[in-house]
Design an enzyme around this catalytic site. Structure first.
Site, PDB file in Angstrom:
ATOM      1  N   ASP B  14       1.252  -1.035   0.279  1.00  0.00           N
ATOM      2  CA  ASP B  14      -0.177   0.046  -0.178  1.00  0.00           C
ATOM      3  C   ASP B  14       0.815   0.959  -0.473  1.00  0.00           C
ATOM      4  O   ASP B  14       0.424   2.239  -0.762  1.00  0.00           O
ATOM      5  CB  ASP B  14      -1.110   0.011   0.914  1.00  0.00           C
ATOM      6  N   HIS B 207      -5.814   4.529   8.157  1.00  0.00           N
ATOM      7  CA  HIS B 207      -5.213   5.597   6.983  1.00  0.00           C
ATOM      8  C   HIS B 207      -4.578   6.947   8.330  1.00  0.00           C
ATOM      9  O   HIS B 207      -6.031   7.463   8.570  1.00  0.00           O
ATOM     10  CB  HIS B 207      -4.741   6.264   5.589  1.00  0.00           C
ATOM     11  N   CYS B 238      -1.389  10.003  -1.421  1.00  0.00           N
ATOM     12  CA  CYS B 238      -1.269  10.472  -2.306  1.00  0.00           C
ATOM     13  C   CYS B 238      -0.581  11.468  -2.425  1.00  0.00           C
ATOM     14  O   CYS B 238      -0.196  12.179  -1.962  1.00  0.00           O
ATOM     15  CB  CYS B 238      -2.687  11.389  -2.733  1.00  0.00           C
TER      16      CYS B 238
END
Lengths: 309, 309
Positions: B14, B207, B238
């Protein structure tokens, strides 16, 4: 258990007291206005300490005089001793905070008194304040660890809390002054205290040095605590150490609590604006995780990008 | 309730899948070595997705082949469909993860399938894996919110979880894929699930986009959850949005849990070393709050300053 949470904004005091650059009275008042506009109604705004030791707090009287008159605004002054208390009282303050640190070393470094001497001073200030009808909050400072002597035994925190309550303190703030704690310690400290005294008189004052503050605040919530200190943009900490954060950021705490269904009466966008004012006042880039996230979304909007997932 | 917590390191999968710059197989293996040296024993190391869609994951087979052989090391591969599953199986993987996102839009964007099509795919992969004696974990992705369609109803999360369990999944990861959650939602989601299925089959994948991950993890702890995903240094997120964080940092989670009395088998200084390796691999400055704090202490030591309080 009530869903109302009370946020005590300490940025003007704890956040500014160690700033490397002077912050003008005018800047402080602009920041107070922005905080009040965001819905903040509890401000620990000033500290009547020795101005030679803490020059950033020398304009306490002017700050108090310049604050807007709003019926439900609670303004508090930190007072280390009777002299500070008398100065605060002369300025018409309705709420004061005394500080009892957990070790001799910490009390000596902060206030030049041993733990026992500080305790006696707290007793004297609290007694006078009660006589004068002034609300008193007692900080148990270094409640998790002392920056000089290490971990603070839970029993000692309980004892100091009990002392302050017996002296007549209206509220007790359990302060992780250096952000050394973890959520289990909050359970260990608050559990027995809440059982004995109820949750309503307790406040948590957390620093986010190791990123644990929100988890600790949530542990406090599970113990019934509904009063928290925080500092706009995470203002505070040690300005000479990169990465050493200050108080838990007001916006992070308010975001967590409101998203979790608690009422704070505070508007997140208003806090975002207050962070901008605090950045102008201090010349620092500020903001907890929530403001960092808001900043990144603002940047993407400027660039006409879709919000980043 | 047990004091043992299982940390599943997802940084290699991830954390790296969205990196803007290519990360070599050699760098990935160095990072895996550093993580294993720190005590990590669960690695979601690779993903057998379309290499054109996710070029960073194209070297899955080489990464698997290069990992050290350690008896108690659990290596998992994410597989989006039967094709991915067959590739993972061919590489001798003993554990796979399937992903079921909470909305049509999210499933379509990720995997070019509707929710129902993804569900059918998950059912097929899980059935085959059970037949092959391979451990399967099911992610309920977007369990708090979908990046396209907003908040995910709790009932839907319960339903998708139930589906995956009925298909035969050995473990369910409730994934706040975009870091949109709060601790109360963890209580709302996990409370009924733990009551029905017990806590042991649940994992939380959080997250830290808005700084809520540790508080949510602590809420998970109070619900009995003892399995968490995390990513070294907070790797991920991101890369094009400053401030948009990735997975909760392994070091922050491990610090909170160990300080709170839980056993993870992981060494914090080892994680600090792994962050350095991850920084070398990605060319980014990394590190959650705990590593930022460790960095500031290292800097003060270099300058012969006392640790900053």
């Amino acid at each position: 258990m009530t869903n109302r949470v009370y946020i005590n904004e300490v940025g003007l005091r704890d956040g500014l007291q160690n700033q490397p650059n002077p912050v003008s009275t005018e800047s402080k008042l602009k920041l107070a206005d922005a905080l009040i506009a965001a819905g903040i109604r509890q401000l620990e705004a000033v500290s009547f300490v020795n101005p030679k030791a803490v020059p950033q707090m020398a304009d306490g009287a002017q700050v108090l005089a310049g604050l807007p008159t709003i019926a439900d605004l609670n303004v508090a002054a930190l007072v280390p001793n009777m002299k500070g208390y008398e100065r605060a009282k002369a300025e018409g303050v309705k709420s004061v905070a005394v500080v009892l640190a957990s070790t001799d070393t910490f009390n000596l470094r902060n206030l030049n008194m041993t733990l026992e001497q500080t305790k006696a001073t707290c007793q004297q200030v609290i007694a006078q304040a009660k006589q004068d009808g002034i609300f008193v909050r007692g900080y148990v400072s270094g409640a998790i660890a002392c920056p000089y002597d290490g971990t603070t035994p839970v029993d000692l925190v309980h004892k100091l809390t009990q002392d302050l309550i017996e002296f007549g303190a209206d509220e007790i703030s359990i302060a992780d002054t250096i952000g050394a704690g973890n959520p289990q310690q909050i359970n260990d400290i608050l559990g027995p205290l809440v059982q004995q005294y109820g949750a309503d008189i307790f406040n948590l004052h957390l620093h986010d040095t190791r990123g644990q503050a929100l988890a600790m605040a949530w542990a406090g919530i599970t113990q019934g605590v509904r009063r928290f200190d925080s500092s706009i943009g995470g203002l505070g900490g040690c300005p000479f150490a990169p990465g050493a954060s200050g108080n838990v950021a007001t916006e992070d705490l308010v975001y967590m609590l409101q998203e979790s269904g608690f009422e704070t009466g505070i508007d997140l966008q208003g806090l975002r604006n207050a962070v901008i004012v605090a950045e102008q006042a201090t010349g620092q880039s500020l903001g907890g995780s929530v403001v960092q996230w808001m900043k990144s979304q603002e940047l993407r909007k400027q660039k006409n990008q879709s919000p980043c997932i």
